[in-house]
Write a protein that holds these residues in place. Structure first.
Motif, PDB file in Angstrom:
ATOM      1  N   SER A   1       0.840  -1.196   0.000  1.00 31.98           N
ATOM      2  CA  SER A   1       0.000   0.000   0.000  1.00 31.98           C
ATOM      3  C   SER A   1       0.874   1.244   0.000  1.00 31.98           C
ATOM      4  O   SER A   1       2.072   1.185   0.311  1.00 31.98           O
ATOM      5  N   LYS A   2       0.271   2.374  -0.329  1.00 35.34           N
ATOM      6  CA  LYS A   2       0.999   3.644  -0.376  1.00 35.34           C
ATOM      7  C   LYS A   2       0.116   4.777   0.135  1.00 35.34           C
ATOM      8  O   LYS A   2      -1.060   4.867  -0.221  1.00 35.34           O
ATOM      9  N   LEU A   3       0.701   5.641   0.960  1.00 31.36           N
ATOM     10  CA  LEU A   3       0.101   6.912   1.301  1.00 31.36           C
ATOM     11  C   LEU A   3       0.816   7.992   0.482  1.00 31.36           C
ATOM     12  O   LEU A   3       2.043   8.080   0.496  1.00 31.36           O
ATOM     13  N   TRP A   4       0.048   8.812  -0.219  1.00 28.16           N
ATOM     14  CA  TRP A   4       0.585   9.917  -1.006  1.00 28.16           C
ATOM     15  C   TRP A   4       0.521  11.181  -0.155  1.00 28.16           C
ATOM     16  O   TRP A   4      -0.572  11.580   0.261  1.00 28.16           O
ATOM     17  N   LEU A   5       1.655  11.805   0.078  1.00 28.96           N
ATOM     18  CA  LEU A   5       1.695  13.011   0.900  1.00 28.96           C
ATOM     19  C   LEU A   5       2.027  14.221   0.036  1.00 28.96           C
ATOM     20  O   LEU A   5       2.989  14.207  -0.741  1.00 28.96           O
ATOM     21  N   ALA A   6       1.230  15.277   0.181  1.00 28.43           N
ATOM     22  CA  ALA A   6       1.405  16.492  -0.604  1.00 28.43           C
ATOM     23  C   ALA A   6       2.678  17.224  -0.199  1.00 28.43           C
ATOM     24  O   ALA A   6       3.316  16.902   0.810  1.00 28.43           O
ATOM     25  N   ALA A   7       3.056  18.220  -0.997  1.00 27.55           N
ATOM     26  CA  ALA A   7       4.267  18.985  -0.738  1.00 27.55           C
ATOM     27  C   ALA A   7       4.214  19.645   0.636  1.00 27.55           C
ATOM     28  O   ALA A   7       3.187  20.197   1.039  1.00 27.55           O
ATOM     29  N   ASP A   8       5.335  19.558   1.363  1.00 25.83           N
ATOM     30  CA  ASP A   8       5.419  20.214   2.671  1.00 25.83           C
ATOM     31  C   ASP A   8       5.814  21.678   2.494  1.00 25.83           C
ATOM     32  O   ASP A   8       5.779  22.220   1.387  1.00 25.83           O
ATOM     33  N   GLU A   9       6.216  22.324   3.590  1.00 31.41           N
ATOM     34  CA  GLU A   9       6.562  23.748   3.541  1.00 31.41           C
ATOM     35  C   GLU A   9       7.737  24.048   2.622  1.00 31.41           C
ATOM     36  O   GLU A   9       7.931  25.193   2.197  1.00 31.41           O
ATOM     37  N   HIS A  10       8.531  23.019   2.307  1.00 32.34           N
ATOM     38  CA  HIS A  10       9.713  23.197   1.457  1.00 32.34           C
ATOM     39  C   HIS A  10       9.487  22.650   0.042  1.00 32.34           C
ATOM     40  O   HIS A  10      10.439  22.515  -0.729  1.00 32.34           O
TER      41      HIS A  10
END
Length: 209
Positions: free
Chosen positions: A124-133
């Motif tokens: 499985s995969k969790l997709w994480l959006a762009a952080d502060e950087h």
């Protein structure tokens, strides 16, 4: 005079740096692997074995380097439980993408699903959006640490097309499941590296973990 602790910390940091460096395949090796994965993914999709649960969407995760990322998608393969569970975390920073371009990338990134779902060991995969950087992360459950590294070696090429190659990093955590790591119950040995070197280590867990 250098203390034993300094020597030990330097050795640990060297190991962490070596682990994060992506030793990618030659393109001639990576392309057939990616193509085969895409072909197998079509069969998995036809058999409805790929799912996208929504219960974690919009959950925020904080990392040891001080950054925070929002989960915007989850992809799960209907398969047996892993025999050699491990967690794979990958990061990258897109080139030339600003503002609303991130929203467009998150939408079109769904088309990248065939590049990983049928790779050996994917769970499985969790997709994480762009952080502060501007750094994106993928947080995977995988079956087998070496299989996870094999995937990253092929993944480098599609990431290199759109990303700053120096930003492509990964970490493999053997013997744990992703939800345990997110919940802080995974007993992860983080070594002696600085917090900014632990971009991969979650500090805050999704409430469902």
């Amino acid at each position: 005079m250098t203390s034993r602790r300094d020597v030990r910390e330097e050795a640990t940091m060297t190991i962490v740096q070596r682990e994060r460096r992506v030793e990618h395949y030659r393109l001639a090796t990576a392309l057939p692997r990616l193509a085969a994965c895409a072909g197998r993914t079509m069969m998995l999709l036809a058999r409805r074995r790929v799912h996208m649960p929504r219960r974690r969407i919009d959950t925020w995760v904080r990392f040891a380097d001080g950054s925070t990322s929002r989960i915007y998608r989850e992809t799960v393969l209907d398969r047996a439980a892993p025999h050699e569970p491990c967690v794979l975390i990958v990061q990258f920073r897109l080139r030339y993408v600003r503002g609303s371009g991130h929203r467009m990338f998150r939408a079109e990134s769904l088309l990248n699903t065939p590049l990983f779902v049928a790779f050996p060991g994917f769970v499985s995969k969790l997709w994480l959006a762009a952080d502060e950087h501007g750094v994106y992360r993928g947080c995977y459950d995988w079956d087998g640490p070496e299989a996870a590294r094999e995937y990253v070696r092929a993944l480098w090429w599609p990431l290199a097309l759109v990303s700053d190659t120096a930003s492509i990093k990964y970490q493999v955590l053997p013997g744990v499941r992703r939800d345990a790591v997110l919940a802080g119950a995974g007993h992860v040995d983080v070594g002696a590296g600085r917090e900014q070197d632990q971009w991969w280590r979650p500090l805050a867990a999704p409430p469902h973990a």
